[in-house]
Design an enzyme around this catalytic site. Structure first.
Site, PDB file in Angstrom:
ATOM      1  N   ASP A   1       0.839  -1.192   0.000  1.00 33.92           N
ATOM      2  CA  ASP A   1       0.000   0.000   0.000  1.00 33.92           C
ATOM      3  C   ASP A   1       0.875   1.244   0.000  1.00 33.92           C
ATOM      4  O   ASP A   1       2.076   1.178   0.300  1.00 33.92           O
ATOM      5  CB  ASP A   1      -0.943   0.008   1.202  1.00 33.92           C
TER       6      ASP A   1
ATOM      7  N   GLU B   1       0.136  -0.638   5.882  1.00 33.16           N
ATOM      8  CA  GLU B   1       1.176  -0.031   6.709  1.00 33.16           C
ATOM      9  C   GLU B   1       1.039   1.479   6.743  1.00 33.16           C
ATOM     10  O   GLU B   1       1.263   2.107   7.776  1.00 33.16           O
ATOM     11  CB  GLU B   1       2.556  -0.442   6.187  1.00 33.16           C
TER      12      GLU B   1
END
Length: 463
Positions: A103, A169
């Protein structure tokens, strides 16, 4: 155990031959806008996970490859999709977990980018794009290192291998601990490599041995039940913006050092780092002085920092002559190693409630906490990793701290206390992670891949 020069040369040849494919695959991943923040389409994070699964399956070395999700805390809501691939160790070899995240941060304003954020663009020796460095390059460094190992030594290796590519994250890893509990047996390993950090410069590798923790929250200040005319009541009725400004000013002293009682610092050795280097790497404008006290790197690695990263208030274009009833800001505090995030939050909460001027009402919500981390450098894995860096870069690595945070590492240490954690990365001081014009130095990328390929080879030979 040190790999023979011929083994390193074979791996270097394999990394060089595979580099164009690794860069092309990285570009394909960068084109997927996998922003994990709540306001963005989660379908793109799913699409990114599926693309990574395809790359992992193509390696042909894992017994299991799948997408998995875990619940966020005690809620019934699930976190973003992560990739988990496993291969069991054989003949007494160790098991290594390779972590990265697929991500990315929001891109910000397109006009702040020299090229579109999700259109990977090579300029000079750098690849530009959101996630090109943080951390899709980490994902591809792991994949490319395995490709090189297979090319140089064949697919029938004995090393136990696990890939864990997280999908949230950048949004606080809110389901991370539950994911670890859900897959505890599969993630149990001798070594974990977290490829989400920095190098000293484009020619010198670094092993991160200290990370600050973090506390973030939304702070709202209210002074009025509704907006009032600033001409009619200004000067007698306190508006929320005035109260917020006065409150925020109490967080630092005149030098810019944090002035919150209860936030602590720690001691640690730091390499030489002149102010001129800070000015260049942090992009300080001419005439703007650094803040804080002590050695510059101690300020960045071993002291707390507080930043206001966002504010909800009328824009200048939409400003009207009114007293604002409420203002909200996002507070991001970095916590020095040696202090828990819980105690740091308590200190911050106590401070802002006590410092609110004019009796203003203070609200705190949307809280995230992550503990700091200090690496135990006495283990054999640190020695193996530093030797791999020396072979791949031709330069002795530097042990560094990082001012940023990787909060989930404290969860890894808690649940896997016997596992040695290595924090590496593919970034350099000009990568501008989280900022416009984020980029990856392609020479660093190649050397990071080779470092990991050498490390995998060394661990595969370790009885």
């Amino acid at each position: 155990m040190t790999s023979s020069p011929s083994a390193t040369e074979r791996l270097a040849d394999a990394v060089g031959a595979g580099l164009p494919s690794a860069i092309a695959d990285l570009c394909d991943l960068v084109r997927i806008p996998s922003v994990s923040w709540a306001a963005f389409d989660p379908a793109n994070v799913r699409r990114s996970a599926e693309a990574v699964v395809e790359l992992v399956n193509d390696l042909g070395v894992f017994e299991s490859v799948r997408i998995s999700q875990a619940k966020i805390g005690s809620t019934e809501n699930f976190g973003q999709p992560a990739i988990l691939a496993t291969r069991a160790a054989r003949n007494g070899r160790p098991t290594i977990v390779l972590y990265a995240h697929h991500d990315v941060q929001p891109p910000g304003k397109d006009e702040d980018w020299e090229s579109p954020p999700f259109e990977p663009t090579v300029r000079g020796d750098r690849l530009y794009g959101r996630g090109a460095a943080d951390d899709k390059a980490g994902v591809m460094a792991h994949i490319a290192a395995i490709r090189a190992l297979v090319e140089a030594e064949g697919p029938d290796f004995d090393l136990g291998l696990v890939l864990f590519f997280e999908g949230e994250e950048e949004f606080g890893s809110r389901s991370f601990k539950n994911f670890l509990l859900q897959h505890r047996e599969e993630l149990s390993a001798d070594v974990i490599v977290v490829a989400d950090s920095d190098n000293w410069n484009v020619d010198t590798p670094a092993l991160t041995v200290a990370l600050r923790g973090n506390v973030t929250f939304r702070l709202t200040v209210r002074t009025l039940d509704h907006a009032s005319h600033s001409g009619m009541f200004g000067g007698a009725a306190p508006d929320a913006m005035l109260a917020m400004i006065r409150l925020l000013a109490t967080l630092h002293d005149e030098s810019g050092s944090v002035a919150v009682e209860g936030l602590t610092s720690t001691a640690g050795e730091t390499p030489a780092y002149p102010e001129s280097q800070l000015r260049e790497e942090a992009a300080l404008l001419d005439g703007v002085a650094p803040i804080g006290a002590g050695d510059i790197l101690s300020r960045l690695w071993y002291q707390p920092a507080i930043t206001v990263t966002g504010i909800d208030a009328p824009s200048v274009a939409n400003a009207s002559n009114t007293l604002l009833p409420a203002v909200s800001v996002r507070i991001s505090a970095r916590i020095a190693p040696g202090q828990s995030a819980a105690s740091a939050f308590e200190a911050l909460e106590k401070h802002v409630r006590a410092a609110a001027p004019f009796g203003a009402v203070v609200e705190i919500d949307d809280i995230d906490r992550g503990d700091p981390f200090l690496v135990d450098t006495s283990g054999w894995a640190v020695a193996e990793a530093k030797d791999a860096m020396l072979q791949a870069w031709g330069v002795e690595p530097v042990e560094t701290g990082i001012g940023g945070s990787i909060p989930f590492i404290s969860d890894l240490v808690e649940l896997f206390p016997q596992t040695q954690v290595l924090v590496t990365g593919v970034e350099d001081p000009d990568s501008r992670a989280h900022s416009p014009n984020e980029s990856l130095h392609l020479g660093v990328f190649r050397r990071a891949i080779l470092t990991e390929a050498v490390l995998l080879s060394k661990l595969n030979a370790r009885g």
